[in-house]
Write a protein that holds these residues in place. Sequence first.
Motif, PDB file in Angstrom:
ATOM      1  N   LYS A 158     -52.713 -24.874  46.955  1.00  0.00           N
ATOM      2  CA  LYS A 158     -51.661 -24.404  46.047  1.00  0.00           C
ATOM      3  C   LYS A 158     -51.273 -25.500  45.056  1.00  0.00           C
ATOM      4  N   LEU A 159     -51.152 -26.707  45.616  1.00  0.00           N
ATOM      5  CA  LEU A 159     -50.757 -27.812  44.734  1.00  0.00           C
ATOM      6  C   LEU A 159     -51.831 -28.066  43.690  1.00  0.00           C
ATOM      7  N   SER A 161     -53.969 -25.888  42.609  1.00  0.00           N
ATOM      8  CA  SER A 161     -53.895 -24.786  41.640  1.00  0.00           C
ATOM      9  C   SER A 161     -52.789 -25.072  40.630  1.00  0.00           C
ATOM     10  N   LEU A 162     -51.667 -25.487  41.182  1.00  0.00           N
ATOM     11  CA  LEU A 162     -50.514 -25.755  40.330  1.00  0.00           C
ATOM     12  C   LEU A 162     -50.835 -26.877  39.344  1.00  0.00           C
ATOM     13  N   SER A 164     -53.901 -28.146  38.406  1.00  0.00           N
ATOM     14  CA  SER A 164     -54.931 -27.879  37.392  1.00  0.00           C
ATOM     15  C   SER A 164     -54.469 -26.783  36.443  1.00  0.00           C
ATOM     16  N   GLY A 165     -53.666 -25.834  36.973  1.00  0.00           N
ATOM     17  CA  GLY A 165     -53.150 -24.773  36.093  1.00  0.00           C
ATOM     18  C   GLY A 165     -52.215 -25.328  35.032  1.00  0.00           C
TER      19      GLY A 165
ATOM     20  N   PRO B 136     -46.436 -26.597  50.834  1.00  0.00           N
ATOM     21  CA  PRO B 136     -46.336 -27.772  49.944  1.00  0.00           C
ATOM     22  C   PRO B 136     -45.435 -27.499  48.750  1.00  0.00           C
ATOM     23  N   ILE B 137     -45.173 -26.209  48.506  1.00  0.00           N
ATOM     24  CA  ILE B 137     -44.294 -25.854  47.389  1.00  0.00           C
ATOM     25  C   ILE B 137     -42.904 -26.459  47.590  1.00  0.00           C
ATOM     26  N   ALA B 160     -48.524 -20.565  41.672  1.00  0.00           N
ATOM     27  CA  ALA B 160     -49.576 -21.318  42.355  1.00  0.00           C
ATOM     28  C   ALA B 160     -50.154 -20.528  43.527  1.00  0.00           C
ATOM     29  N   GLY B 163     -53.371 -18.907  42.591  1.00  0.00           N
ATOM     30  CA  GLY B 163     -54.504 -19.715  42.125  1.00  0.00           C
ATOM     31  C   GLY B 163     -54.300 -20.316  40.741  1.00  0.00           C
ATOM     32  N   THR B 164     -55.286 -21.124  40.379  1.00  0.00           N
ATOM     33  CA  THR B 164     -55.222 -21.887  39.126  1.00  0.00           C
ATOM     34  C   THR B 164     -55.049 -20.987  37.912  1.00  0.00           C
ATOM     35  N   VAL B 167     -51.691 -19.708  37.452  1.00  0.00           N
ATOM     36  CA  VAL B 167     -50.771 -20.741  36.945  1.00  0.00           C
ATOM     37  C   VAL B 167     -50.969 -20.919  35.451  1.00  0.00           C
ATOM     38  N   ARG B 168     -52.251 -20.990  35.066  1.00  0.00           N
ATOM     39  CA  ARG B 168     -52.556 -21.140  33.632  1.00  0.00           C
ATOM     40  C   ARG B 168     -51.952 -19.994  32.831  1.00  0.00           C
TER      41      ARG B 168
END
Lengths: 804, 190
Positions: A158-159, A161-162, A164-165, B136-137, B160, B163-164, B167-168
């Motif tokens: 998740k991190l 993803s966060l 790289s996002g 982890p959030i 998140a 997935g990436t 988020v993007r």
Amino acid sequence: MSKLPIRRLTVSDFRRIEGTRELPFDAPVVLIHGPNGTGKTSVLSALELALTGRIQSMERQSDRYRAHLPFFGQPYATVRAIVAETLQTGMPGAPLTVSGARLEGTPAFNDAAANFYAERCYLDQTSLGRLLDLYQAREGTEETALEKFVNELLGLEKLDSLRSGLSDAHDLRLLKKLAVGADEADREAKATAVQLKKESALRTEIRTEVASARAAAIAAITELHPDTTDAMTDRELLQFIESALDGDTTAAESAAAATLHQELIALGGRVSALTERPTTQRIQEIRTALATAIAKHEAWVDTEGAKVREWETAAHTAGADLRIEPRYAIEQAMSLTTQELDNASNIHAQAESLSMQIEAGDAELDLIQTRLAAAHEHSSALVESLSALRTIIGTSDRCPVCDRDFTETGNHSLRAHIDTKLSELTTHGQQLVDLRNVRDQLAARIARQEVEYLQLTARLLPDDQQQTLIQRHATLVDLAAQVAGVEAAKINEADLTQHVRELQQALDNFEAASSEERHLSRELAKYAARLQIDVPPAFDSFQTISTELLEQAEAQAARLTHKATQYRRASNEASRLTASLERESVVVHGLADTAERKKQWDDRVTETKRRQKVAKEVHEAATQARTTIVHRVFTESLNEVWKAVFTRLAPNEGFIPSFGIPNATKKTFDIKLETTHRTGEASGPPQMMLSAGNLNTAALSLFLALHLAVEPIVPCLVFDDPVQAMDEVHIAQFAALIRLLSKQNNRQVIIAVHERELFEYLALELSPAYEGDELITIELGERATEQDQGITRHHWTPDPALAN
Amino acid sequence: MTSVQDVLSVLEQAGFERLPKPLTVVGAEFDFEAAVSGTRTSHDLVLVATDRVPRKRLRRLVAGLARSLDLAASRRPVSLVLIGETTSADRMELERYARVLPIASATADIAEIEDAVAVLLPLTLPNAELVHGHDPINEVMNALGPANTTSDHIALITAAADGTDAVREALRRYVNDGAEWTDQMENVDE
């Protein structure tokens, strides 16, 4: 009891185990003893197969290991495990059959439990010695087992993803590419800023223009209207100028002044022309001279003039053409008269000659006439007679007159004779014709001459006329003698007339000048009045006055022109001011719009940047969180647990193995093992720093540490002869640790050993410690053939030795 | 000199119970300087001896205790915390009867004592909640601090979970919304 993950295993014809064996595992501790070759390892392999459907250690050797699983000579092997309900999959206790390469049935554990069991619970004999290598072996670019474990443990997906996002948030350029709105806002904000600047500059420019136009307008109008004040607003000023312009007649005045000036210039010319002429005082002289000249002329008319007129009358009568000079006129007339006289004399001579010719012709004609008449009479009568005679005689030769036969005369007939006669007569007739022709010609000539004569006589002047001509000729001769006198008289007269005419002309001129003077005087007076100048015009001062008037008019015209120019300037400047004010108004409006748009875009940009900041904060927080987690996991959990386990197993070892803490910001971890001395000093990797025995301990402790570091999906530890290379101290420590894990950390423990002594030691060490605690010992080999099949359940009983 | 008292307090801290002196096993008395036994799920017997006791006597004591326990068919595991210098021969002799946990240092502090008797102490396992299954959030939220935990931050963070790309996309929309940009073009494509 209910928490125990593994309850029971049934093995049939599996590897070393012939026939079917039922093995109970429903105790916190299960100890298996089997001397070499009694199927100790087979039991644990069968357990792994029954639980997970695979045997990992064998899989590493050969992927066709299943073919070797059935007991020698048996077609298939069957294993069946009963496990805790929460971990199982499919039918409880369903068998798993291995036949050749085929595997039928389902394993007892679900996937998660099966994976966990294979990775974290079961340490087979062959793997223990090379555990560190297995954990760190890398195939291609794949993660090592250790890295995989760490990444799973970290749970950073998740991190990551966060992170790289949100990575684009760090670079505004990338962020703009991602979120085109940000790009647009930024571009628009910049564009509007440029536009605003441009428009502001324009406004400043126009303000300068307004100020300049205002100053110019005030300057222009103040000159015309000194009461103008600088305190007026632009609008008041414009209104003031407008009303001033409304009452303005300067243009017309100026035009009139210009006309006046033009007229005065023209008048000035006349004045100049006048003053150049002789004075009027000579008029009287000229009048007197004129009267004298006229009298002289009249005297001439009376004297010489009469003579000339008389001569002229005579000359005219004599046929002189007086339109030309008298001398030539007389000569001409005389020559004409002489010629007429000669002519008449000639005609007379010709007529005389012709008359005589006619008389001769008449005489000859009479003669020819007579001869012709006679000849004619003769021949015509004979022809008639002969012709008649010829008719009478016919063919006879007898003469009708004489009746004689003609033939007597000759040899031809009478008729031929008559014909000869007739032919002769015809020739004679021709002569007559010729004679007649001569007569006719003569007669015609006479007739012509008579006509000519008549014509000549007609032209003959009658006598009186002849006399007149002679008379005139004589007169003309007389007149020619007087020509010189006449001519002189005439010249005299011409001179006189000329003189009179000249004097008359001079007089006329003077009189005209006099009239002009009077006119100019009036005009000058009039213009003086118009120009409001008090000057009595006198002839002598014409030039001065004219000049003065001209100057005055010029000055006035100039003044009015200047004033008109001034008005025009005021008007122009007012127009310019109005135009400038209008432009300013437009620009100010545009500026307000642009400013508003700029603010809008700036707000958006600000908001975008704020949001970028938020995203960056989150990204940084994620990075920080990642670092925190990585540090925590590595130091607080992994290394702590490993150290705790290792130091329990090898209390005398100075070097403690640990994970090198990786760079937390990197997405994948490069896991390195290292050692730290008890003093805290970092040292080399375990393979270099530890003895073989302690390296084994390090591996075992790492296995335990990894098991303990994670959520125990299957709370169970299964060892196959884990202490082979250990000395007694380590074995004691190991036993204590296992006891701790079993009794305090609730791990089901299954240990297989081959040494009898160790088996008994462990059985003692792991014996039940409290009410409900239980130990199962399974003895393979010969003991299995006994009544209890070598299986003993040890229950807790109160300790009689030490009551507490 | 490391005190017996310190060792006892360490063990007591770990749930051991002090046994009355002298230690009596099946009627026989053993004059150890101190002894404790485990409670609840532990039935360990831990003896404490200093080098004040002659090694020979200590050996006899330990061997005698072992024999007594055997006779009583007691299955208690026995450990001996040995304070002070000792020869390896003595130690090996003692190890025949019990697990020996030596504390050689004369001035061992509590940490050293704990290290020496570690095997008797409960294992401190990492908080599973802290490591595994811990979102982890929450760590991200902690890192942000309460002042920066706005709904904007949270919206990005929660994306998140998907997935990436999610988020993007969340970032893209978030920033575009800030710029008051509407996805008309993209909506047409969709």
